[in-house]
Design a protein around this motif. Sequence first.
Motif, PDB file in Angstrom:
ATOM      1  N   PHE A  21       1.693  12.471 -11.266  1.00 19.52           N
ATOM      2  CA  PHE A  21       1.714  13.653 -12.132  1.00 19.52           C
ATOM      3  C   PHE A  21       2.840  14.609 -11.795  1.00 19.52           C
ATOM      4  CE2 PHE A  21      -2.406  11.922 -12.864  1.00 19.52           C
ATOM      5  CZ  PHE A  21      -2.551  12.080 -14.224  1.00 19.52           C
ATOM      6  N   VAL A  22       3.214  14.652 -10.515  1.00 19.75           N
ATOM      7  CA  VAL A  22       4.326  15.516 -10.129  1.00 19.75           C
ATOM      8  C   VAL A  22       5.574  15.098 -10.911  1.00 19.75           C
ATOM      9  CG1 VAL A  22       5.788  16.237  -8.205  1.00 19.75           C
ATOM     10  CG2 VAL A  22       3.345  15.943  -7.847  1.00 19.75           C
ATOM     11  N   LEU A  46       0.836  -1.199   0.000  1.00 21.47           N
ATOM     12  CA  LEU A  46       0.000   0.000   0.000  1.00 21.47           C
ATOM     13  C   LEU A  46       0.875   1.255   0.000  1.00 21.47           C
ATOM     14  CD1 LEU A  46      -2.801   1.269   0.031  1.00 21.47           C
ATOM     15  CD2 LEU A  46      -2.783   1.155   2.529  1.00 21.47           C
ATOM     16  N   SER A  83      -2.320  15.273  -7.387  1.00 21.29           N
ATOM     17  CA  SER A  83      -1.008  15.225  -8.029  1.00 21.29           C
ATOM     18  C   SER A  83      -1.051  15.949  -9.372  1.00 21.29           C
ATOM     19  CB  SER A  83      -0.588  13.764  -8.197  1.00 21.29           C
ATOM     20  OG  SER A  83       0.706  13.665  -8.714  1.00 21.29           O
ATOM     21  N   ALA A  84      -2.116  15.681 -10.144  1.00 15.46           N
ATOM     22  CA  ALA A  84      -2.246  16.319 -11.455  1.00 15.46           C
ATOM     23  C   ALA A  84      -2.431  17.823 -11.304  1.00 15.46           C
ATOM     24  CB  ALA A  84      -3.429  15.717 -12.206  1.00 15.46           C
ATOM     25  N   ASN A 107      -7.133   5.930  -1.807  1.00 17.89           N
ATOM     26  CA  ASN A 107      -6.066   6.891  -2.093  1.00 17.89           C
ATOM     27  C   ASN A 107      -6.037   7.381  -3.542  1.00 17.89           C
ATOM     28  OD1 ASN A 107      -5.307   6.845   0.522  1.00 17.89           O
ATOM     29  ND2 ASN A 107      -3.672   5.350   0.251  1.00 17.89           N
ATOM     30  N   LEU A 108      -6.870   6.781  -4.396  1.00 17.10           N
ATOM     31  CA  LEU A 108      -6.883   7.186  -5.810  1.00 17.10           C
ATOM     32  C   LEU A 108      -7.200   8.671  -5.989  1.00 17.10           C
ATOM     33  CD1 LEU A 108      -8.583   4.395  -7.960  1.00 17.10           C
ATOM     34  CD2 LEU A 108      -6.231   5.249  -8.084  1.00 17.10           C
ATOM     35  N   ARG A 109      -7.928   9.252  -5.024  1.00 18.82           N
ATOM     36  CA  ARG A 109      -8.273  10.667  -5.158  1.00 18.82           C
ATOM     37  C   ARG A 109      -7.023  11.535  -5.275  1.00 18.82           C
ATOM     38  NH1 ARG A 109      -7.847   9.435  -0.057  1.00 18.82           N
ATOM     39  NH2 ARG A 109      -7.082  10.938   1.468  1.00 18.82           N
ATOM     40  N   MET A 110      -5.909  11.019  -4.749  1.00 15.70           N
ATOM     41  CA  MET A 110      -4.691  11.835  -4.786  1.00 15.70           C
ATOM     42  C   MET A 110      -4.109  11.953  -6.190  1.00 15.70           C
ATOM     43  SD  MET A 110      -2.921  11.291  -1.059  1.00 15.70           S
ATOM     44  CE  MET A 110      -2.852   9.518  -0.978  1.00 15.70           C
ATOM     45  N   LEU A 111      -4.588  11.120  -7.132  1.00 17.16           N
ATOM     46  CA  LEU A 111      -4.238  11.324  -8.540  1.00 17.16           C
ATOM     47  C   LEU A 111      -4.620  12.734  -8.965  1.00 17.16           C
ATOM     48  CD1 LEU A 111      -5.451   8.287 -10.703  1.00 17.16           C
ATOM     49  CD2 LEU A 111      -3.118   9.146 -10.486  1.00 17.16           C
ATOM     50  N   MET A 112      -5.813  13.146  -8.533  1.00 14.91           N
ATOM     51  CA  MET A 112      -6.308  14.481  -8.916  1.00 14.91           C
ATOM     52  C   MET A 112      -5.434  15.569  -8.303  1.00 14.91           C
ATOM     53  SD  MET A 112     -10.435  14.138  -8.696  1.00 14.91           S
ATOM     54  CE  MET A 112     -10.571  13.547  -7.026  1.00 14.91           C
ATOM     55  N   GLY A 167      -7.558   0.047   0.327  1.00 16.35           N
ATOM     56  CA  GLY A 167      -6.628   1.132   0.645  1.00 16.35           C
ATOM     57  C   GLY A 167      -6.245   1.924  -0.601  1.00 16.35           C
ATOM     58  N   VAL A 168      -5.971   1.208  -1.695  1.00 17.57           N
ATOM     59  CA  VAL A 168      -5.566   1.882  -2.934  1.00 17.57           C
ATOM     60  C   VAL A 168      -6.712   2.727  -3.485  1.00 17.57           C
ATOM     61  CG1 VAL A 168      -4.901   1.507  -5.347  1.00 17.57           C
ATOM     62  CG2 VAL A 168      -3.802   0.187  -3.537  1.00 17.57           C
ATOM     63  N   VAL A 169      -7.927   2.163  -3.491  1.00 18.92           N
ATOM     64  CA  VAL A 169      -9.079   2.893  -4.040  1.00 18.92           C
ATOM     65  C   VAL A 169      -9.304   4.192  -3.255  1.00 18.92           C
ATOM     66  CG1 VAL A 169     -11.591   2.823  -4.297  1.00 18.92           C
ATOM     67  CG2 VAL A 169     -10.211   0.904  -5.081  1.00 18.92           C
ATOM     68  N   ILE A 218       0.772   6.781  -6.719  1.00 19.10           N
ATOM     69  CA  ILE A 218      -0.372   7.661  -7.007  1.00 19.10           C
ATOM     70  C   ILE A 218       0.030   9.123  -6.764  1.00 19.10           C
ATOM     71  CG2 ILE A 218      -2.672   8.357  -6.213  1.00 19.10           C
ATOM     72  CD1 ILE A 218      -3.149   5.358  -5.528  1.00 19.10           C
ATOM     73  N   ARG A 219       0.678   9.365  -5.631  1.00 23.07           N
ATOM     74  CA  ARG A 219       1.050  10.747  -5.283  1.00 23.07           C
ATOM     75  C   ARG A 219       2.068  11.327  -6.265  1.00 23.07           C
ATOM     76  NH1 ARG A 219       1.362   9.240   0.990  1.00 23.07           N
ATOM     77  NH2 ARG A 219      -0.327  10.561   1.729  1.00 23.07           N
ATOM     78  N   THR A 244      -0.967  15.423   0.842  1.00 21.67           N
ATOM     79  CA  THR A 244      -2.192  14.965   1.520  1.00 21.67           C
ATOM     80  C   THR A 244      -3.357  15.866   1.116  1.00 21.67           C
ATOM     81  OG1 THR A 244      -1.704  16.402   3.400  1.00 21.67           O
ATOM     82  CG2 THR A 244      -0.983  14.113   3.585  1.00 21.67           C
TER      83      THR A 244
END
Lengths: 111, 243
Positions: free
Chosen positions: A28-29, A17, B89-90, B82-87, B78-80, A24-25, B112
């Motif tokens: 894009f960075v 995890l 990051s972008a 945290n997927l919101r952090m894709l947005m 857990g991964v699902v 994921i974090r 975060t």
Amino acid sequence: MSTEYGPIAIWSVILSLGILTYTIRASFVTLFGLIDDVPPEITNALRYVPPAVLAALTVPAFLSPTGSVEIIGNERVFAGIAATAAAWYFDDVTATIVVGMCILWIIRFGL
Amino acid sequence: MLSSRLPPEIARGIRDVSPILLGIIPFGLVSGVAAIEAGLTPVQAMGLSVFVFAGTSQLAVIDLLAQNAALSVTLLTGVVINLRMLMYSASIAPSLQSIHGYWKAISAYILTDQSYALAVARYADSDLTAYERLQYYFIVALALWIVWQITTIIGILVGAQVPDAWGLGFAVPLVFLAILVPAITSQPKLAAAIVGGTVAVGGEVLSLPYNLGLIVGGLAGVAAGLSTERILNKRTTGQNDVD
């Protein structure tokens, strides 16, 4: 409730995890320029992940802690209803925890 | 004054993040307490906070490990979450673009909900240099990281002292509830929550294996949110925003 998983299983979940979350974090960075943005369909769907997943985690924990729906004699249902009201009224994590735990303890130890 | 000797964006970051730090204290405490209640060792509990550093997913993993759910379902949940952090990051990538790779790598690790939200708001209302943007983001995200680790440690110590009969593990669904209720800001989100919760309870009642009810509930909830949005959009033609 306590886990029956051994240290290897637990550490493999923690590390996997950790790696996936970092990916994921960093996506894009780090990759900026290669892909420019999250496609709008995905962004749109992601907005519904928190309410859907949080409700899927929370509701069974209050309503069916042992695997079948119990209302009568289920201290968690009453604590959950009070805590929902507290979360809505105060919009505060501490207040929600305090109200929920106090109701649970009153039912468990006080009556 | 402390703030007058610091670079302005660092002082500003500390000022902006302080009230939020207070808010994450109970959350961090619960993540330590709950991990111990669930049977994790103190080192494993700390490992979650250091390697994952994402509260909601940490609590979900703790909750599912305590229920002895399938490891794949535990990880996937857990991964699902945290997927919101894709947005995030972008969205924050262009602002952190010109900084050195090493700082970028650390910036990603401490990304975060809170550090994203503060940084984006700050960048929107003032014209900062790349270096100032990094200063602001970094001090905010680092302060959150430090408070999170310290409160996890305190939670671990407390969790080891409190008898099981107190049922402190119950604080986990209470934290979820405290995040869930204010997140329901529109009818489609309400639909997502109702369907997600109902399907998950159905999965428990039907005793779906490996806690699959959680995954099915999550998917059904997202689908319900999207279709409610579509129906509402159709009804109010020309008006797209339902949020």
